[in-house]
Scaffold this motif. Structure first.
Motif, PDB file in Angstrom:
ATOM      1  N   VAL A 240       0.863  -1.181   0.000  1.00 11.86           N
ATOM      2  CA  VAL A 240       0.000   0.000   0.000  1.00 11.86           C
ATOM      3  C   VAL A 240       0.902   1.233   0.000  1.00 11.86           C
ATOM      4  CG1 VAL A 240      -1.762   1.289   1.256  1.00 11.86           C
ATOM      5  CG2 VAL A 240      -1.784  -1.228   1.247  1.00 11.86           C
ATOM      6  N   ILE A 241       0.690   2.075  -1.021  1.00 10.48           N
ATOM      7  CA  ILE A 241       1.456   3.308  -1.138  1.00 10.48           C
ATOM      8  C   ILE A 241       0.499   4.466  -0.925  1.00 10.48           C
ATOM      9  CG2 ILE A 241       2.854   4.754  -2.632  1.00 10.48           C
ATOM     10  CD1 ILE A 241       3.685   2.164  -4.080  1.00 10.48           C
ATOM     11  N   ASP A 242       0.797   5.251   0.050  1.00 16.70           N
ATOM     12  CA  ASP A 242      -0.048   6.412   0.363  1.00 16.70           C
ATOM     13  C   ASP A 242       0.418   7.582  -0.499  1.00 16.70           C
ATOM     14  OD1 ASP A 242      -2.024   7.809   1.597  1.00 16.70           O
ATOM     15  OD2 ASP A 242      -0.786   8.329   3.340  1.00 16.70           O
TER      16      ASP A 242
END
Length: 141
Positions: free
Chosen positions: A134-136
């Motif tokens: 997960v890349i914010d």
């Protein structure tokens, strides 16, 4: 066949010695009483199975122990039904889980390696795992 003859010889020797000490009528009563106990244990096997299943679900025993305990208790109940003092003694001892576990470890020569179906189950679980990162992104908000 060899083991059956050894068992038969031991059964006759033990039965004759015990019957000569306690008498014919007492031997008859013991055979009837042990058969009744064996039938009662078979009838109540459902309760024993439920107790062992609860212990399995709570993680107190493994699946392998669950199978062995139920198998040996069932075998012990059948031995109690058979006439003879040696079979009654062994059948009674098999109703206790400590003795049943000892018998299983001595006579079944259980392989300590992971069984094939356990290996397949572990392999399937590994394939079901999805690796996600997960890349914010601060600009997307």
């Amino acid at each position: 066949m060899k083991y059956f003859l050894i068992y038969l010889f031991l059964e006759v020797m033990v039965s004759v010695n015990i019957a000569s000490v306690i008498g014919a009528f007492s031997s008859f009563i013991e055979i009837i009483f042990s058969a009744i106990i064996g039938f009662v244990l078979l009838a109540n096997m459902r309760m024993t199975l439920m107790q062992n299943m609860n212990a399995l679900m709570q993680g107190e025993i493994s699946l392998e122990s669950f199978e062995r305990l139920n198998l040996w208790a069932l075998f012990g109940a059948f031995l109690l039904i058979l006439p003879g003092f040696l079979s009654d003694i062994v059948g009674l001892l098999l109703q206790f889980s400590a003795f049943a576990t000892l018998m299983a470890s001595k006579f079944l020569h259980v392989n300590k390696q992971t069984p094939h179906f356990e290996h397949k189950r572990k392999h399937l679980k590994e394939e079901e795992i999805i690796d996600v990162e997960v890349i914010d992104d601060p600009h997307a908000k």
